[in-house]
Motif scaffolding. Structure first.
Motif, PDB file in Angstrom:
ATOM      1  N   ASP A  74      14.236  14.479   5.650  1.00 39.36           N
ATOM      2  CA  ASP A  74      13.413  14.372   4.517  1.00 39.36           C
ATOM      3  C   ASP A  74      12.641  13.729   4.298  1.00 39.36           C
ATOM      4  OD1 ASP A  74      13.507  16.759   2.090  1.00 39.36           O
ATOM      5  OD2 ASP A  74      11.672  16.079   3.130  1.00 39.36           O
ATOM      6  N   GLU A  75      11.073  13.936   4.411  1.00 38.58           N
ATOM      7  CA  GLU A  75       9.932  12.712   3.678  1.00 38.58           C
ATOM      8  C   GLU A  75      10.384  12.609   1.775  1.00 38.58           C
ATOM      9  OE1 GLU A  75       6.624  11.930   5.261  1.00 38.58           O
ATOM     10  OE2 GLU A  75       7.669  11.484   7.402  1.00 38.58           O
ATOM     11  N   SER A  76      10.198  13.808   1.696  1.00 36.46           N
ATOM     12  CA  SER A  76       9.982  13.829   0.043  1.00 36.46           C
ATOM     13  C   SER A  76      11.364  13.819  -0.269  1.00 36.46           C
ATOM     14  CB  SER A  76       9.820  15.648  -0.214  1.00 36.46           C
ATOM     15  OG  SER A  76      10.391  16.522   0.071  1.00 36.46           O
TER      16      SER A  76
ATOM     17  N   LEU B 185       0.748  -0.843  -0.081  1.00 34.65           N
ATOM     18  CA  LEU B 185      -0.233  -0.364   0.028  1.00 34.65           C
ATOM     19  C   LEU B 185       1.089   1.651   0.122  1.00 34.65           C
ATOM     20  CD1 LEU B 185      -3.000   0.074   2.064  1.00 34.65           C
ATOM     21  CD2 LEU B 185      -0.920   1.794   2.258  1.00 34.65           C
ATOM     22  N   THR B 186       0.567   2.063  -0.811  1.00 32.58           N
ATOM     23  CA  THR B 186       1.977   3.319  -1.120  1.00 32.58           C
ATOM     24  C   THR B 186       1.214   4.652  -0.265  1.00 32.58           C
ATOM     25  OG1 THR B 186       0.319   3.542  -3.264  1.00 32.58           O
ATOM     26  CG2 THR B 186       2.212   2.678  -3.144  1.00 32.58           C
ATOM     27  N   THR B 187       0.576   4.702  -0.354  1.00 36.70           N
ATOM     28  CA  THR B 187      -0.169   5.893   0.055  1.00 36.70           C
ATOM     29  C   THR B 187      -0.351   6.421   1.750  1.00 36.70           C
ATOM     30  OG1 THR B 187      -0.167   7.010  -1.966  1.00 36.70           O
ATOM     31  CG2 THR B 187      -0.781   8.750   0.219  1.00 36.70           C
ATOM     32  N   LEU B 188      -1.766   5.355   2.576  1.00 37.44           N
ATOM     33  CA  LEU B 188      -2.581   5.682   3.772  1.00 37.44           C
ATOM     34  C   LEU B 188      -3.389   4.447   3.761  1.00 37.44           C
ATOM     35  CD1 LEU B 188      -3.490   9.065   4.981  1.00 37.44           C
ATOM     36  CD2 LEU B 188      -5.463   7.200   3.933  1.00 37.44           C
TER      37      LEU B 188
ATOM     38  N   ALA C 162       3.630  -0.658   3.717  1.00 36.50           N
ATOM     39  CA  ALA C 162       2.470   0.202   3.385  1.00 36.50           C
ATOM     40  C   ALA C 162       3.413   1.000   4.070  1.00 36.50           C
ATOM     41  CB  ALA C 162       1.475  -0.190   4.443  1.00 36.50           C
ATOM     42  N   ALA C 163       2.779   2.742   4.033  1.00 34.60           N
ATOM     43  CA  ALA C 163       2.696   3.863   4.074  1.00 34.60           C
ATOM     44  C   ALA C 163       1.397   4.259   5.568  1.00 34.60           C
ATOM     45  CB  ALA C 163       2.987   4.676   3.289  1.00 34.60           C
ATOM     46  N   ASN C 164       2.072   4.909   5.754  1.00 39.11           N
ATOM     47  CA  ASN C 164       1.191   5.716   6.854  1.00 39.11           C
ATOM     48  C   ASN C 164       0.175   5.028   7.527  1.00 39.11           C
ATOM     49  OD1 ASN C 164       2.946   7.770   6.592  1.00 39.11           O
ATOM     50  ND2 ASN C 164       1.506   9.089   5.121  1.00 39.11           N
ATOM     51  N   MET C 165      -0.025   3.889   7.924  1.00 39.98           N
ATOM     52  CA  MET C 165      -1.193   3.168   8.646  1.00 39.98           C
ATOM     53  C   MET C 165      -1.005   4.119   9.808  1.00 39.98           C
ATOM     54  SD  MET C 165       0.348  -0.520   8.287  1.00 39.98           S
ATOM     55  CE  MET C 165      -0.997  -1.528   8.867  1.00 39.98           C
TER      56      MET C 165
HETATM   57  C1  LIG Z   1       2.951   9.755   4.743  1.00 42.35           C
HETATM   58  O1  LIG Z   1       1.915  11.196   5.092  1.00 42.35           O
HETATM   59  C2  LIG Z   1       2.675  12.334   5.940  1.00 42.35           C
HETATM   60  C3  LIG Z   1       2.465  13.389   5.992  1.00 42.35           C
HETATM   61  O2  LIG Z   1       1.219  13.716   5.947  1.00 42.35           O
HETATM   62  C4  LIG Z   1       3.306  12.510   4.152  1.00 42.35           C
HETATM   63  O3  LIG Z   1       4.404  14.000   3.942  1.00 42.35           O
HETATM   64  C5  LIG Z   1       4.160  11.320   3.902  1.00 42.35           C
HETATM   65  O4  LIG Z   1       4.201  12.247   2.500  1.00 42.35           O
HETATM   66  C6  LIG Z   1       3.244   9.963   3.222  1.00 42.35           C
HETATM   67  N1  LIG Z   1       4.258   9.114   2.731  1.00 42.35           N
HETATM   68  C7  LIG Z   1       3.713   8.505   1.981  1.00 42.35           C
HETATM   69  C8  LIG Z   1       4.844   6.956   1.348  1.00 42.35           C
HETATM   70  O5  LIG Z   1       2.881   8.286   0.947  1.00 42.35           O
END
Ligand SMILES: *[C@@H]1O[C@H](CO)[C@@H](O)[C@H](O)[C@H]1NC(C)=O
Ligand SMILES: *[C@@H]1O[C@H](CO)[C@@H](O)[C@H](O)[C@H]1NC(C)=O
Ligand SMILES: *[C@@H]1O[C@H](CO)[C@@H](O)[C@H](O)[C@H]1NC(C)=O
Ligand SMILES: *[C@@H]1O[C@H](CO)[C@@H](O)[C@H](O)[C@H]1NC(C)=O
Ligand SMILES: *[C@@H]1O[C@H](CO)[C@@H](O)[C@H](O)[C@H]1NC(C)=O
Ligand SMILES: *[C@@H]1O[C@H](CO)[C@@H](O)[C@H](O)[C@H]1NC(C)=O
Ligand SMILES: *[C@@H]1O[C@H](CO)[C@@H](O)[C@H](O)[C@H]1NC(C)=O
Ligand SMILES: *[C@@H]1O[C@H](CO)[C@@H](O)[C@H](O)[C@H]1NC(C)=O
Ligand SMILES: *[C@@H]1O[C@H](CO)[C@@H](O)[C@H](O)[C@H]1NC(C)=O
Ligand SMILES: *[C@@H]1O[C@H](CO)[C@@H](O)[C@H](O)[C@H]1NC(C)=O
Length: 397
Positions: A368-370, A181-184, A204-207
């Motif tokens: 830095d996540e991005s 799962l890529t985003t949420l 998974a991301a952001n669970m």
């Molecule tokens: C997880 O959530 C954060 C904050 O909302 C966001 O910046 C980040 O891009 C999300 N991670 C993914 C892999 O989607």
């Protein structure tokens, strides 16, 4: 063929009687009656969207030739619809959106296997889905909120961007074959007896998981964003294969009954690490390999002992506090302050207010996540180029 002739006759009749008929080519085919549904069902495919009007009546059936809707299938604010079905429809390119259809009790789509997004909410009479086996196997996003569903059988997607399952108060079991799962992923405020089983989930991301009685993800290896467990009812938690929370926070807050949290392979948390107000938990010792925390560590509870034997790299602050006596644990951590623990250090015993602070923002994450995401993407494409160059060279030898 036979049905098409019949439809043209019906369309001609509709024109004669001055009623606008739907046609297969409409950018938006609006269904205002069972007869309109029959017309739409006779199309092999519809490139546009299909909207079921609020005056549709109680039964809408699209069974027939129709296998594909290129756009959306939308039913909104319809207080009369009881049954929506199609035994022929295989794919919906856009959204399958059904919202505020309070009497809908039958949702029967036995051939449906692919949708862009599932977006269902306020379906107060919907107790079960009548889908095929395996049912829907392809979707990008799934949101199911405020229904009367007992199970989500019929939704068997292996890879998703987003999933949000909330306020389905009768939902007791959610077992999914989801691999990644890529985003949420959000599971919140469903029935208090909800058992969530994700035996095939690898990453998974952001669970965020709340109010569940059981959560199992035995194969889970990696979390790309954050992983949060708030106000659950389980008494033990384990993630036997999780090795890293790459960029976000890991937190367990106000899980009243949990006594044992075990992540035997976890080595790294990219963001903050919070365990707070899990008042039944006395021994925090289920993190034998945790060595690196990119953000702050905040451990507050009714502990009698806290052990993190491998911890040697905390980039943020370290705050450990218990209602009980944890002097022995504090002694073990104090030697790490200022060296292995870079941020502010605090460790207190017999603090009556230890469970009051549950803020789990993690803070201080140095990652830095991005940027991390971009880097991952780049190393992947580098890898792909290297592999294809290698293949190319081999082909020439
Ligand atoms: C997880 O959530 C954060 C904050 O909302 C966001 O910046 C980040 O891009 C999300 N991670 C993914 C892999 O989607
Ligand atoms: C839900 O649909 C009904 C019609 O069935 C409408 O009267 C009501 O305003 C809608 N509620 C919302 C929140 O849109
Ligand atoms: C995600 O899961 C799908 C379905 O199982 C699989 O095809 C795909 O390779 C997986 N993606 C990654 C990056 O692991
Ligand atoms: C998440 O992490 C896994 C395992 O490291 C990786 O295969 C996947 O591509 C990552 N997904 C995203 C969206 O970053
Ligand atoms: C459900 O979880 C939320 C946190 O997401 C919490 O505020 C709420 O009190 C919980 N409800 C129950 C009944 O535990
Ligand atoms: C745990 O991970 C290992 C290595 O990736 C894998 O071989 C094993 O099958 C996984 N265990 C489970 C329960 O998925
Ligand atoms: C949680 O524990 C309390 C007693 O500590 C018990 O009364 C309650 O039933 C438990 N809840 C669940 C969901 O197991
Ligand atoms: C905690 O859970 C783990 C994994 O489920 C188990 O191996 C361990 O024995 C449990 N510890 C206690 C004290 O029950
Ligand atoms: C913290 O919680 C305890 C127990 O619930 C309560 O007695 C105390 O007043 C709280 N303290 C603060 C500062 O809120
Ligand atoms: C701590 O958890 C209990 C449930 O066990 C909850 O009632 C209480 O509000 C939580 N305290 C805080 C400060 O979140």
């Amino acid at each position: 063929m036979y049905s098409k002739t019949f439809v043209s006759a019906a369309a001609a009749l509709a024109m004669v009687s001055g009623v606008a008929a739907v046609s297969c080519d409409d950018p938006t085919a609006t269904i205002a009656s069972a007869a309109d549904a029959t017309t739409v069902a006779s199309c092999d495919s519809i490139e546009g969207s299909v909207v079921v009007d609020s005056s549709s009546g109680s039964q809408i059936d699209f069974s027939g030739s129709l296998t594909k809707i290129g756009g959306d299938l939308i039913v909104l604010n319809n207080g009369g619809l009881i049954s929506l079905s199609s035994t022929s429809l295989e794919s919906i390119g856009g959204a399958f959106q059904v919202k505020n259809v309070t009497l809908l009790s039958t949702l029967k789509f036995t051939a449906l296997s692919s949708v862009g997004t599932i977006d269902w909410s306020s379906l107060n009479a919907l107790e079960q889905l009548t889908f095929g086996t395996p049912g829907v196997v392809s979707a990008k996003e799934v949101t199911i909120a405020d229904t009367f569903l007992n199970t989500l059988d019929g939704i068997n997607v292996h890879s998703l961007d987003k999933m949000d399952i909330n306020n389905n108060h009768r939902l007791t079991d959610f077992t999914t074959e989801l691999n990644n799962l890529t985003t949420l992923l959000n599971i919140n405020a469903n029935g208090p007896k909800l058992s969530v089983n994700m035996p095939n989930l690898i990453w998974a991301a952001n669970m965020t998981i709340s109010n569940v009685t059981k959560f199992s993800a035995q194969s889970l290896e990696s979390i790309n964003g954050s992983l949060r467990f708030d106000s659950n009812f389980f008494d033990t938690f384990s993630a036997p294969n999780l090795t890293e929370v790459q960029t976000g926070d890991l937190s367990f807050v106000s899980n009243a009954n949990v006594t044992n949290i075990t992540l035997p392979l976890l080595e790294k948390i990219g963001g903050g690490f919070t365990i707070a107000n899990n008042t039944a938990m006395e021994d925090l010792n289920g993190f034998p390999k945790l060595s690196m925390v990119g953000g702050a560590v905040k451990l507050r509870g009714s502990f009698s002992s806290v052990e993190l034997p491998a911890l040697d790299d905390v980039r943020g602050a370290f705050d450990l506090s218990s209602t009980g006596d944890i002097k022995t644990s504090c002694e073990a951590f104090s030697s790490k302050a200022g060296s292995e623990i870079q941020g502010e250090y605090s460790c207190t015993s017999n603090n009556a207010n230890a469970n009051n602070d549950t803020d789990s923002t993690g803070g201080d994450s140095t990652t830095d996540e991005s940027a991390a995401g971009a880097l991952q993407g780049m190393s992947m494409s580098w890898l792909v180029s290297l592999v294809s160059i290698a293949g190319f060279v081999v082909a020439f030898l």
